[in-house]
Design a protein around this motif. Structure first.
Motif, PDB file in Angstrom:
ATOM      1  N   GLU A 228       1.283  -1.233  -0.245  1.00 28.41           N
ATOM      2  CA  GLU A 228      -0.187  -0.062   0.244  1.00 28.41           C
ATOM      3  C   GLU A 228       0.908   1.082  -0.322  1.00 28.41           C
ATOM      4  O   GLU A 228       0.364   2.409  -0.635  1.00 28.41           O
ATOM      5  CB  GLU A 228      -0.930   0.417   0.824  1.00 28.41           C
ATOM      6  N   TYR A 229       1.789   1.523   0.915  1.00 25.31           N
ATOM      7  CA  TYR A 229       2.952   1.899   1.074  1.00 25.31           C
ATOM      8  C   TYR A 229       3.437   2.606  -0.364  1.00 25.31           C
ATOM      9  O   TYR A 229       3.768   3.216  -0.952  1.00 25.31           O
ATOM     10  CB  TYR A 229       4.123   2.219   1.821  1.00 25.31           C
ATOM     11  N   ILE A 230       3.834   1.544  -1.568  1.00 23.66           N
ATOM     12  CA  ILE A 230       4.663   1.762  -2.452  1.00 23.66           C
ATOM     13  C   ILE A 230       3.668   2.371  -3.782  1.00 23.66           C
ATOM     14  O   ILE A 230       3.704   3.897  -4.867  1.00 23.66           O
ATOM     15  CB  ILE A 230       4.988   0.523  -3.625  1.00 23.66           C
ATOM     16  N   ILE A 231       2.203   1.889  -3.504  1.00 21.19           N
ATOM     17  CA  ILE A 231       1.271   2.651  -4.510  1.00 21.19           C
ATOM     18  C   ILE A 231       0.937   3.879  -4.144  1.00 21.19           C
ATOM     19  O   ILE A 231       0.610   4.520  -5.445  1.00 21.19           O
ATOM     20  CB  ILE A 231       0.152   1.293  -4.518  1.00 21.19           C
ATOM     21  N   LYS A 232       0.807   3.937  -3.219  1.00 22.80           N
ATOM     22  CA  LYS A 232       0.630   5.925  -2.802  1.00 22.80           C
ATOM     23  C   LYS A 232       1.690   6.651  -2.930  1.00 22.80           C
ATOM     24  O   LYS A 232       1.277   7.692  -3.426  1.00 22.80           O
ATOM     25  CB  LYS A 232       0.188   5.721  -0.963  1.00 22.80           C
ATOM     26  N   ALA A 233       2.749   6.513  -3.061  1.00 21.99           N
ATOM     27  CA  ALA A 233       4.026   6.200  -3.687  1.00 21.99           C
ATOM     28  C   ALA A 233       3.735   6.840  -5.065  1.00 21.99           C
ATOM     29  O   ALA A 233       4.024   8.125  -5.363  1.00 21.99           O
ATOM     30  CB  ALA A 233       5.612   5.886  -3.069  1.00 21.99           C
ATOM     31  N   LYS A 234       3.822   6.283  -5.464  1.00 22.69           N
ATOM     32  CA  LYS A 234       3.219   5.987  -7.126  1.00 22.69           C
ATOM     33  C   LYS A 234       2.124   7.739  -7.856  1.00 22.69           C
ATOM     34  O   LYS A 234       2.373   7.928  -7.911  1.00 22.69           O
ATOM     35  CB  LYS A 234       3.169   4.715  -7.745  1.00 22.69           C
ATOM     36  N   ALA A 253       2.187   6.301 -16.970  1.00 27.24           N
ATOM     37  CA  ALA A 253       1.978   4.479 -16.705  1.00 27.24           C
ATOM     38  C   ALA A 253       3.096   3.713 -16.431  1.00 27.24           C
ATOM     39  O   ALA A 253       3.316   2.981 -15.930  1.00 27.24           O
ATOM     40  CB  ALA A 253       0.287   3.786 -17.406  1.00 27.24           C
ATOM     41  N   ASP A 254       3.199   3.832 -18.087  1.00 21.73           N
ATOM     42  CA  ASP A 254       5.001   3.167 -18.493  1.00 21.73           C
ATOM     43  C   ASP A 254       5.833   3.515 -17.361  1.00 21.73           C
ATOM     44  O   ASP A 254       6.767   3.048 -16.813  1.00 21.73           O
ATOM     45  CB  ASP A 254       5.495   3.438 -19.628  1.00 21.73           C
ATOM     46  N   ASP A 255       5.815   4.697 -17.079  1.00 23.88           N
ATOM     47  CA  ASP A 255       7.279   5.614 -16.232  1.00 23.88           C
ATOM     48  C   ASP A 255       6.988   4.659 -14.826  1.00 23.88           C
ATOM     49  O   ASP A 255       8.032   4.473 -13.699  1.00 23.88           O
ATOM     50  CB  ASP A 255       7.033   6.540 -16.328  1.00 23.88           C
ATOM     51  N   LEU A 256       5.599   4.684 -14.202  1.00 24.57           N
ATOM     52  CA  LEU A 256       5.311   4.663 -13.235  1.00 24.57           C
ATOM     53  C   LEU A 256       5.199   2.898 -12.621  1.00 24.57           C
ATOM     54  O   LEU A 256       5.055   2.212 -11.813  1.00 24.57           O
ATOM     55  CB  LEU A 256       4.863   4.883 -11.986  1.00 24.57           C
ATOM     56  N   GLY A 257       5.418   1.939 -13.622  1.00 22.34           N
ATOM     57  CA  GLY A 257       4.931   0.962 -13.370  1.00 22.34           C
ATOM     58  C   GLY A 257       3.793   0.102 -13.125  1.00 22.34           C
ATOM     59  O   GLY A 257       3.304  -0.705 -12.736  1.00 22.34           O
ATOM     60  N   PHE A 258       2.233   0.529 -14.030  1.00 18.20           N
ATOM     61  CA  PHE A 258       1.382   0.470 -13.868  1.00 18.20           C
ATOM     62  C   PHE A 258       1.339  -0.310 -15.636  1.00 18.20           C
ATOM     63  O   PHE A 258       2.402  -0.622 -16.133  1.00 18.20           O
ATOM     64  CB  PHE A 258       0.852   1.886 -14.440  1.00 18.20           C
ATOM     65  N   THR A 259       0.284  -1.428 -15.563  1.00 17.94           N
ATOM     66  CA  THR A 259       0.331  -2.226 -16.548  1.00 17.94           C
ATOM     67  C   THR A 259      -0.365  -1.035 -17.591  1.00 17.94           C
ATOM     68  O   THR A 259       0.031  -1.673 -19.284  1.00 17.94           O
ATOM     69  CB  THR A 259      -0.467  -3.110 -16.209  1.00 17.94           C
TER      70      THR A 259
END
Length: 299
Positions: A228-234, A253-259
């Motif tokens: 959850e911390y990583i998701i919120k940081a993103k 999306a691409d830079d931050l690792g979202f599908t």
């Protein structure tokens, strides 16, 4: 009263005040504040901290900060504006992405805490010299000054990042004695765009822990799960990019690792409580300022 202003992409102001009046707040980046003379108290998010000559603060882009002036105070405000990071900025021969990422790192990790941001006398002296040079250049602010100011601003960003990494500015429910968590949070936020480095096995190796203990340790220290911390940081970085840059949703999306964009949009709505379109129309941070600017609970 003396006011010195430079055109965007930076805004520079030197002013002497005897009373503080709330100024307009824009959702661009932060402001750096240098106290040249005077004394009083800084307030951020209902927390107070005394200031004197040579104090250095960061002001978040939220209406939860003010100064109670005891002795007439000469402030220097140095604002990092969003236009600096737009692709169309004229006369700016810089790595836009690198600048943006460094400024976003500061904004997303600075947790609206009161107090002096600079941790060493040497860094304070460096910063004072840089600000003095920027003020001198801003008085003319001709084309040849832009590149020099750009270089000086780059140095200021580096100083701020170095000092934020030294301080306890990350989100934690309470103060802890184990400095490993501060280092781990700094590592996670510094590498938030590199998912492979944030995997349990790599964190365990980096911080010399058992892989089975990393998640338990993190939750115990920060009071939320590592995931959850990583998701919120993103998502904090998503918000900053949406409001302050011209990055496309696909690039974000691409830079931050979202599908893909769909994955980004669904995750954003789940945590921010609004769609990306509504968020951009409202123009106010949601995840970034969650739990900020709240009055303390009455006992």
């Amino acid at each position: 009263m003396q006011v010195l202003e430079a055109h965007k992409p930076f805004e520079i102001q030197e002013i002497e005040l005897t009373d503080w009046k709330q100024r307009p707040v824009k959702n661009n980046f932060f402001e750096l504040v240098l106290i040249k003379e005077g004394s009083g108290t800084q307030c951020i998010n209902y927390n107070h901290y005394p200031y004197t000559k040579d104090s250095v603060f960061l002001l978040p882009p939220l209406k939860c900060h003010s100064f109670a002036i005891t002795r007439p105070t000469r402030f220097v405000f140095l604002k990092f504006t969003d236009s600096f990071f737009k692709k169309g900025s004229r006369g700016m021969h810089i790595d836009r992405n690198e600048w943006f990422n460094e400024a976003a790192y500061i904004l997303s990790n600075y947790n609206q805490l009161p107090g002096d941001i600079i941790k060493t006398d040497l860094d304070r002296q460096h910063l004072q010299n840089l600000v003095t040079m920027i003020l001198q250049e801003s008085r003319s602010y001709e084309r040849e000054s832009v590149q020099l100011i750009t270089s000086l601003m780059t140095s200021i960003l580096e100083l701020l990042i170095r000092n934020i990494k030294k301080g306890s500015y990350f989100e934690m429910a309470q103060k802890v004695s184990d400095e490993r968590i501060t280092k781990m949070l700094a590592y996670i936020n510094e590498h938030i765009d590199k998912p492979e480095l944030l995997k349990i096995d790599n964190l365990a190796k980096t911080f010399m822990m058992s892989p089975t203990y990393v998640s338990e340790y993190f939750r115990k220290q920060v009071k939320i799960s590592l995931r959850e911390y990583i998701i919120k940081a993103k998502l904090k970085l998503v918000e900053i990019r949406l409001l302050n840059s011209d990055f496309t949703l696909s690039e974000i999306a691409d830079d931050l690792g979202f599908t893909d964009v769909s994955h980004l949009s669904k995750t954003f709505k789940r945590y921010a409580g609004t769609s990306i379109r509504e968020f951009k129309n409202n123009g106010e941070y949601m995840v970034l300022k969650r739990n900020s600017c709240a009055a303390p609970a009455q006992v």
